[in-house]
Enzyme design. Structure first.
Site, PDB file in Angstrom:
ATOM      1  N   ASP A   1      14.155   6.858   0.282  1.00 47.57           N
ATOM      2  CA  ASP A   1      13.394   6.078   0.583  1.00 47.57           C
ATOM      3  C   ASP A   1      14.222   5.415   1.732  1.00 47.57           C
ATOM      4  O   ASP A   1      15.116   4.671   1.425  1.00 47.57           O
ATOM      5  CB  ASP A   1      12.808   4.874  -0.270  1.00 47.57           C
ATOM      6  CG  ASP A   1      11.986   3.875   0.297  1.00 47.57           C
ATOM      7  OD1 ASP A   1      11.245   4.102   1.024  1.00 47.57           O
ATOM      8  OD2 ASP A   1      12.051   2.757  -0.277  1.00 47.57           O
TER       9      ASP A   1
ATOM     10  N   GLU B   1      10.476   9.885   2.639  1.00 47.34           N
ATOM     11  CA  GLU B   1       9.296   9.110   2.856  1.00 47.34           C
ATOM     12  C   GLU B   1       9.364   9.348   4.454  1.00 47.34           C
ATOM     13  O   GLU B   1      10.305   8.853   5.191  1.00 47.34           O
ATOM     14  CB  GLU B   1       9.280   8.000   2.315  1.00 47.34           C
ATOM     15  CG  GLU B   1       7.877   7.496   2.352  1.00 47.34           C
ATOM     16  CD  GLU B   1       7.851   5.977   1.426  1.00 47.34           C
ATOM     17  OE1 GLU B   1       7.301   6.145   0.286  1.00 47.34           O
ATOM     18  OE2 GLU B   1       8.183   5.168   1.959  1.00 47.34           O
TER      19      GLU B   1
ATOM     20  N   ASP C   1      13.040   0.439  -3.873  1.00 45.51           N
ATOM     21  CA  ASP C   1      13.434   1.340  -3.068  1.00 45.51           C
ATOM     22  C   ASP C   1      13.885   2.649  -3.979  1.00 45.51           C
ATOM     23  O   ASP C   1      13.686   3.680  -3.579  1.00 45.51           O
ATOM     24  CB  ASP C   1      14.675   0.869  -2.133  1.00 45.51           C
ATOM     25  CG  ASP C   1      14.451  -0.501  -1.463  1.00 45.51           C
ATOM     26  OD1 ASP C   1      13.947  -0.156  -0.126  1.00 45.51           O
ATOM     27  OD2 ASP C   1      14.635  -1.405  -2.178  1.00 45.51           O
TER      28      ASP C   1
END
Length: 167
Positions: free
Chosen positions: A7, A67, A140
Site C-alpha cells: 500500500d 495498490e 496501511d
C-alpha cells in the site's frame, strides 16, 4: 505461492507478505516502512526502495502486488504516492518480479465481497482470512495484506481479466 503486497505512501508504506499453501493462507510478515517527514524527498524514496528491496530479498516472493493510485483532490498527496509507487515498481523490476496492480475497489471486492467496504470491514476480513488474533494495524499494513490476498485470488482467475500485470 508467496506474494508481497504494498500500500504505497511516502511517510508510511504498508507491506504484507502472505503465503498460500493449498487452501491455507497465512501472513509471514506485515507492517509499515516509515520515513521521517523532515528529510529530503530523495532520501525518503531511497529508504523506501531499500526497505522494499530488503523485503524481497528476505521473503523471495513470486510476485508483487501494489495498490493503484486513487486520485483525490490533494494533488501533492497524489504526486507523493505516485513517487512511492514508482519506487516499488523499480524495486520489483530490479528483482525480476512480476507486478500486479489493483484499484482499491477491486481489492475490497476480493477481500470483503463489497467494493465500497470501509477500513474496519477490510481489517476484519483480513484477520479472518489470515487467521490472525487481532485485526492488523495500522490501516496501511491491513491494506497491503488485502492487496496481497487480492493477488492470490486473481492468480486463480488468471486470464479472467482480474488485475493488471506489467510483465
Amino acid at each position: 505461492m508467496i506474494v508481497l503486497g504494498i500500500d504505497p505512501g511516502t511517510s508510511l508504506m504498508g507491506f504484507g507478505v502472505v503465503e498460500e499453501n493449498g487452501q491455507h493462507v497465512r501472513a509471514l510478515e506485515y507492517g509499515c516502512l516509515r520515513t521521517a517527514a523532515g528529510r529530503p524527498r530523495a532520501e525518503r524514496l531511497a529508504d523506501l526502495f531499500d526497505g522494499v528491496t530488503d523485503l524481497i530479498a528476505r521473503h523471495r516472493p513470486e510476485r508483487l502486488a501494489v495498490e493503484e493510485l486513487f486520485f483525490n483532490r490533494n494533488v501533492t498527496t497524489a504526486l507523493s504516492v505516485g513517487e512511492a509507487r514508482g519506487v516499488v515498481l523499480l524495486a520489483a523490476q530490479k528483482a525480476g518480479l512480476p507486478v500486479m496492480e489493483f484499484n482499491p475497489m477491486l481489492v475490497k471486492q476480493a477481500v470483503v465481497g463489497y467494493g465500497r467496504a470501509d477500513k474496519q470491514q477490510v481489517q476484519n476480513m483480513v484477520r479472518v482470512i489470515l487467521g490472525l488474533a487481532e485485526p492488523p494495524r495500522p490501516d496501511d499494513a491491513a491494506d497491503a495484506l488485502a492487496v496481497a490476498i487480492c493477488a492470490l485470488h486473481s492468480g486463480k482467475l488468471a486470464g479472467a481479466g482480474a488485475g493488471r500485470g506489467n510483465r
